[in-house]
Scaffold this active site. Structure first.
Site, PDB file in Angstrom:
ATOM      1  N   TYR A 158      21.724 -45.295  -4.385  1.00  0.00           N
ATOM      2  CA  TYR A 158      21.691 -44.017  -5.106  1.00  0.00           C
ATOM      3  C   TYR A 158      20.916 -44.170  -6.412  1.00  0.00           C
ATOM      4  CZ  TYR A 158      25.389 -43.146  -1.720  1.00  0.00           C
ATOM      5  OH  TYR A 158      26.100 -43.035  -0.553  1.00  0.00           O
ATOM      6  N   TYR A 159      21.000 -45.348  -6.987  1.00  0.00           N
ATOM      7  CA  TYR A 159      20.240 -45.622  -8.207  1.00  0.00           C
ATOM      8  C   TYR A 159      18.728 -45.518  -7.946  1.00  0.00           C
ATOM      9  CZ  TYR A 159      18.193 -48.504 -11.951  1.00  0.00           C
ATOM     10  OH  TYR A 159      17.431 -48.975 -12.978  1.00  0.00           O
ATOM     11  N   GLY A 160      18.258 -46.224  -6.920  1.00  0.00           N
ATOM     12  CA  GLY A 160      16.834 -46.160  -6.568  1.00  0.00           C
ATOM     13  C   GLY A 160      16.401 -44.739  -6.245  1.00  0.00           C
ATOM     14  N   LYS A 198      16.025 -42.740  -9.456  1.00  0.00           N
ATOM     15  CA  LYS A 198      14.828 -43.165 -10.188  1.00  0.00           C
ATOM     16  C   LYS A 198      13.565 -42.644  -9.490  1.00  0.00           C
ATOM     17  CE  LYS A 198      16.057 -45.755 -13.812  1.00  0.00           C
ATOM     18  NZ  LYS A 198      15.708 -45.371 -15.190  1.00  0.00           N
TER      19      LYS A 198
END
Lengths: 316, 316
Positions: free
Chosen positions: B146-148, B151
């Site tokens: 979810y972070y990638g 971003k």
């Protein structure tokens, strides 16, 4: 199956509701009626397999209620701000209606263990790459509109949620879609303008903006063709048609169909119709052709058929 | 110039504040202190060129106040949830702290006519592409965390806002960043674990996860080197170091530096440390090398130096 169509009262969404019902599925239609209308689904409201929620997919509470009550098995997510030109002034519309709707729907799918997803993406994710043959994995995607950015952001979310939760996801990148129930765009504008003044037509840009236009029923056939074949992971397809149509050609076809022979075209000039518009665009549709689907209408035929449907029998 | 550092009390952000002040710039530091700390900037609070706002970049009102009052000329946006492992359970953290912060900052830049942007992106935008040499325009970006995803969605927004508002934007895709003021990650975890029990070390995965680690001051030097050279449009660089370090090698270096010779390693097994982890990763850094910048520390040196800084003079 029990299918949730998010944005189901919209132009494309309502045609999808029709097709799903025709194949015997139960359809739960969710729409906040910001662009969708009751009129688009009026003919379905008596159908026992159809139910409608006036609800906003960007709002967790609205989404939760539907997932809790309806035992959804397949989500077709078509909710978005589809009017790129309008959001150029107000990017918040894309943040809320295009990106956040995707996030909240994915979050609910995770929570309620729904595994199958169709997502309506767009050619606008590519940005302005005029000399590149756009295939599904063309590098360096760089959207130039807030709409394209919110859709590319949605695709990114879809990759992560699909991987983390073992979804089967189908992503179609749409070109311009036209046909009955159209709510905006060049054909819609031209009809309105010519009804007001049948002697002059103001055309944004230099008229040479050239794009593929797909007829909505062709697109719906593609969705129905692929939805049953969903595989694990994310499958992305450009969905398109043979040929492209220029803005001036649209004006010509329209004058012909409206039987107007003396219309003077007034161009505002410049390459694009507005900032964020991609003036020339065609993408490669080999992948979807190779998978066994092909549009019936060419771009020009789609334009002509749409004009006929939208001007109806009336003359201006 | 007057620089806004969003996430300026964080691990990397606070080092950037130091460097900007050292070069004579005025620094406005904004941080919601969710991961950042007062301690990280305590040494700056007497500096007349520095001011701190405890404020949340995902909140329009907080952002507005700073842009209205501070005549910002350059935005360095480093605010994000940087703890990928934590957000695997709770994707809403990424929606709010990683994506929405970017959206609100860009919206404010548009409104207040700020033209220069640095954005901290990540190698996580590539997803898990183990046999591909990752260059900046590698096709088919498909984040698995979810972070990638948040971003990559932020990068998409940045493309559209840069085009629509004529920004000069620099995007660095960071690998793992380590050094003084670290708040989480494998080195941080190992130190904590070995301080508690110096005989056993539990290692997530099979220990063969191999990544490049950059020393934070090298990264800051890269940002400072490029920030003055901003060109129109979006420039994207992989920022990295020579070599990679495996998780087991980190454990070995740590035991050596802590003078522990009898530690038993216990592996949890599996390729990745957790779901969403990319176990093997190295990207191509030719582009940034060709532009004239190179890290001083190799990956192994960065690991050793970080361990020394973080264990200080104390023995466990």
């Amino acid at each position: 199956m029990r299918a949730l169509v998010v944005g189901g009262a919209g132009f494309i969404g309502s045609h999808l509701c029709d097709a799903l019902l025709e194949e015997g599925h139960a359809v739960i239609c969710m729409d906040n009626l910001s662009l969708g209308t009751r009129d688009n689904i009026a003919h379905l409201e008596e159908n026992g397999n159809f139910c409608f929620y006036e609800a906003d997919a960007s709002q967790p509470e609205d989404v939760k209620k539907i997932f809790e009550d309806e035992h959804i098995e397949y989500v077709f997510h078509l909710a978005a701000n589809s009017d790129i030109q309008a959001s150029a002034e107000n990017p918040e519309v894309e943040y809320r209606n295009t990106y956040t709707t995707t996030f909240q729907i994915l979050l609910a799918m995770k929570k309620y263990n729904v595994k199958r997803l169709f997502f309506a993406s767009t050619s606008a994710v590519y940005g302005d790459k005029q000399d590149v043959l756009l295939v599904e994995d063309t590098p360096g995607l760089a959207p130039i509109s807030y709409y394209g950015a919110a859709k590319l952001g949605s695709e990114a979310l879809i990759h992560a949620f699909t991987y983390m939760n073992d979804l089967k996801t189908l992503v179609f990148r749409f070109p311009n879609v036209i046909g009955p129930r159209l709510t905006h765009g060049v054909i819609f504008d031209f009809i309105r303008k010519l009804r007001k003044d049948s002697t002059h037509l103001r055309i944004l840009g230099d008229g040479r903006q050239t794009k593929p236009y797909i007829y909505v029923t062709d697109l719906i056939n593609a969705i129905m063709w692929f939805q049953g074949k969903a595989e694990s992971g994310v499958s992305i397809y450009n969905v398109g048609v043979e040929g492209t149509t220029s803005v001036t050609a649209i004006a010509d076809i329209m004058c012909e169909e409206m039987k107007l022979s003396e219309v003077v075209y007034e161009y505002t000039g410049g390459e694009g119709g507005w900032k964020g518009d991609v003036p020339h665009f065609q993408y490669c549709i080999d992948k979807i052709h190779n998978a066994g689907w092909k549009a019936i209408h060419t771009s020009d035929e789609a334009v002509r058929e749409t004009i006929r449907q939208n001007i109806g029998g009336e003359c201006v």
